[in-house]
Design an enzyme around this catalytic site. Structure first.
Site: not given
Length: 734
Positions: A339, A415, A422, A465, A515
């Site tokens: 990512m 991360v 985090k 996100h 999600n």
């Protein structure tokens, strides 16, 4: 005249220049059509004019049609919108046919004036349909320009003669990629394909077009389909070769669309039927099918979501208006995994300085190498140059030193999904960056409010996100925490615009929006496996209703162990209210057996040694025997759709979503929710709230309370409301 400008040069060549004021790209409006026709009439009527060139006053030729034209045509016809659309489309055909015939004698095909199109840059939609009606198309040698007919991608097809002309010019087979796939290509490739006629240096564009206009003879301006003895390239449908082409095209279209995209079928019908008749009749057939598709609620929904609403969100429809520009010049990316590496890539491609940090220099360098590999691939495909690669890589600093974050105006933390990790990197970054720096966490499930507790400046803490792979997925979901301020939201939105992503803004809640909807879809598929529903029925039912991946393939792609991790965290948070025990039985067993999905070469599907999917895993039937009675396809489809759609409604009801446009656009771009439907809210509007409630009641009675219709949906059914009539923010959402 405001959109088209007319002049005649000393050699008698009329220059018709398209230059819509106040816009960076020309789009065709009703006024523009009227002005263009006036210019064409003037050129044809003036004996001193020997021919004409239609060009643009901007760096590009045109971006397409102002789709509000179509809405205006519908409204103007009152109780008979189809008639209004058909007549309006036929007026466009009349104008383009006037350009094509250019005053020539209908019997001798002589005496017309040559009209050339000169394209300085991109020409899309009507921006290519208009040149196709001209007698010769010149394009500047501009590798950044893209030419094509992308209408199919938003639920319609080229309806201003582009379909009929391109098929008659190239043949059905050669025209198919441009019509059915909406391929946009650079000028040289379009010339090689035969779509345009000449590519010249940019500085010679107008002179080359003028030279041709002055030298053109009667035979040069007569289109092949207007000449006696014309035969369609590749054969007409009643020719043996042409027959095979159309049989194959029908199979290909149905294979790719699963029959749920009406525009593709309408396009194929217009091409087939039009190929059987003379050209002017073919234009009428095209207009009838185009009208048919514009009257189809699916196409209306797709246009609204994938064009109008998407464009509105990209232009800042939900951005806090009072906050000045928050463009990012230097971004810090914490975590150089898949990512983080992707975020660094898209940022550097946008010209933003990037500081890419990881625990070890080797890990940071590996993250930077993702950009190098991406650029190498671009070079091999001639989409990038070594100089561009060097420039992009020069913007990325890969390091372990947090001090390098000094001067960043945005931090994106990417991360592991571990609150402790985090919190640690948040504190380390905030100790270095300036007071006005915005901190964004890239998380898909962890509540922003909880993560913000590690920040000294919660008003400047926000969620962003990203979807994987970052360089391919167009959506970013921006999550506003309870304490997140407007400046943080504005900077996140401005950053999304810079990296050419489509943003949605949602409020903080478990799983946010995307999600929240996609996990139930996956779980419903797994639940059906446990019930003994044939896995192939589950997967094929999903694809037949327009989902790009069945739920079992999707969990394989995202990894089964990730699903296990999410399930455990959700169960810990929900306690006795946790609803997915039956799903966990299947999911956990798969994980224990080492069947973790594609990455492990084993999951709900079987894979070969190269990771290629070989079909559903035969062992599923042994572990979960098939039920003697299997459900109808429609029941499986309703279960898979409603578990997503009802979560979207609940998200709106609970205030997670503030704008239904974001709900529809986010669903299509984020996880591929049945694009033909226009998104969850558009689909509910298509079927109607009363029918939706009735279906929910039937599903809830058979399969449980997860299908219970939310109070909002019941209220709308009782009142006869639609989501877009009730919640759309005025004309902005079309």
């Amino acid at each position: 005249m405001s959109e088209f400008h007319y002049s005649v040069d000393p050699d008698g060549v009329a220059i018709i220049t398209w230059d819509v004021p106040g816009k960076t790209m020309n789009v065709m409006s009703l006024e523009g059509l009227r002005e263009l026709e006036a210019c064409v009439d003037r050129a044809l009527a003036d004996d001193a004019v020997r021919g004409a060139i239609i060009t643009s006053g901007k760096k590009d030729f045109a971006g397409g049609m102002d789709l509000n034209i179509l809405a205006g045509m519908k409204e103007s016809a009152g109780d008979d919108p189809a008639r209004g659309l058909f007549e309006g489309v036929m007026q466009m055909h009349g104008l383009l046919r006037k350009i094509e015939r250019a005053g020539m004698d209908p019997k001798t095909n002589k005496g017309g004036k040559p009209i050339a199109a000169a394209l300085p840059g991109t020409a899309a939609g009507i921006g290519l349909e208009l040149p196709l009606a001209c007698h010769r198309i010149f394009a500047a040698d501009n590798p950044r320009a893209r030419i094509g007919l992308p209408e199919i991608l938003i639920g319609i097809f080229p309806g201003a003669g582009g379909t009929t002309r391109l098929v008659r010019k190239l043949g059905a087979m050669a025209a198919a990629p441009f019509l059915l796939e909406g391929k946009m290509q650079e000028p040289k490739k379009m010339k090689a394909a035969g779509v345009i006629d000449a590519v010249v240096p940019a500085e010679e564009l107008m002179s080359a077009a003028k030279e041709w206009v002055l030298a053109a003879k009667d035979a040069d301006i007569l289109k092949p389909w207007d000449a006696k003895g014309y035969k369609m390239p590749g054969g007409a449908p009643y020719h043996p070769a042409g027959f095979m082409t159309f049989v194959g095209a029908s199979a290909m279209v149905n294979g790719k669309t699963q029959g749920v995209y009406p525009a593709a079928k309408a396009l194929l019908s217009a091409v087939y039927e039009g190929a059987l008749v003379p050209f002017d009749t073919a234009l009428k057939i095209e207009a009838r099918w185009f009208t048919n598709i514009l009257m189809n609620p699916s196409s209306t929904a797709m246009i609204r979501s994938l064009f109008l609403n998407k464009e509105a969100l990209e232009k800042g429809a939900v951005r806090p208006a009072a906050v000045p520009d928050q463009s990012v010049t230097r971004v810090g990316v914490l975590g150089a995994g898949m990512m983080g590496a992707g975020i660094a890539l898209v940022s550097a491609l946008a010209g933003i300085e990037v500081v890419l940090i990881d625990q070890s220099q080797a890990a940071a360098d590996k993250g930077k190498s993702y950009t190098a590999d991406y650029m190498d691939k671009g070079i091999s495909r001639k989409k990038a140059t070594p100089e561009k690669k060097e420039q992009v890589l020069g913007l990325i600093t890969a390091t372990t030193d947090y001090a390098a974050l000094k001067g960043c105006d945005l931090i994106v933390e990417a991360v592991f999904e571990d609150p402790g990790i985090k919190a640690d990197v948040t504190a380390r970054a905030e100790a270095v960056v300036g007071e006005d720096c915005i901190f964004a966490t890239n998380t898909s499930t962890l509540p922003i409010g909880e993560l913000a507790k590690a920040s000294k400046r919660p008003a400047q803490f926000i969620g962003i996100h990203f979807f994987s792979p970052v360089d391919k997925m167009m959506l970013v979901e921006i999550i506003r925490g309870a304490e997140t301020g407007d400046r943080a939201v504005a900077r996140a939105l401005d950053f999304a615009r810079q990296i050419r992503k489509t943003p949605i803004v949602v409020n903080d809640a478990r799983f946010f929006y995307a999600n929240r909807c996609i996990i139930p879809y996956i779980n419903e598929g797994i639940r059906m496996v446990k019930e003994g529903v044939t896995p192939a029925l589950i997967e094929n039912a999903a694809r037949l209703v327009g989902m790009p991946l069945g739920p079992l393939q999707l969990v394989d792609e995202t990894s089964i162990d990730l699903g296990v991790k999410i399930a455990r965290a959700t169960k810990a948070a929900m306690g006795d209210a946790y609803p997915d025990g039956a799903v966990d039985e299947v999911l956990f067993r798969m994980a224990e057996d080492g069947r973790l999905g594609r990455k492990a070469g084993a999951g709900f599907y079987a894979y070969d040694e190269k990771g290629k999917r070989q079909g559903l895993w035969p062992g599923l039937a042994a572990q979960y025997p098939l039920a003697e009675a299997q459900p109808d396809v429609s029941e499986v489809q309703h279960r898979l759709l409603f578990v997503q759609v009802l979560e979207a409604v609940r998200a709106l009801e609970e205030g997670v979503l503030s704008d239904i446009r974001e709900g529809d656009v986010g669903a299509i771009l984020g996880w591929g929710f049945a694009p033909w439907s226009g998104g969850p809210f558009s689909w509910l509007d298509i079927i109607g709230a009363p029918r939706a409630v009735a279906l929910c009641d039937a599903l809830a009675e058979t399969h449980g309370t997860r299908f219970a219709a939310p109070a909002l949906l019941r209220e709308m059914a009782a009142q006869g409301d639609t989501f877009y009539a009730r919640f759309a923010p005025g004309a902005e959402a079309a």
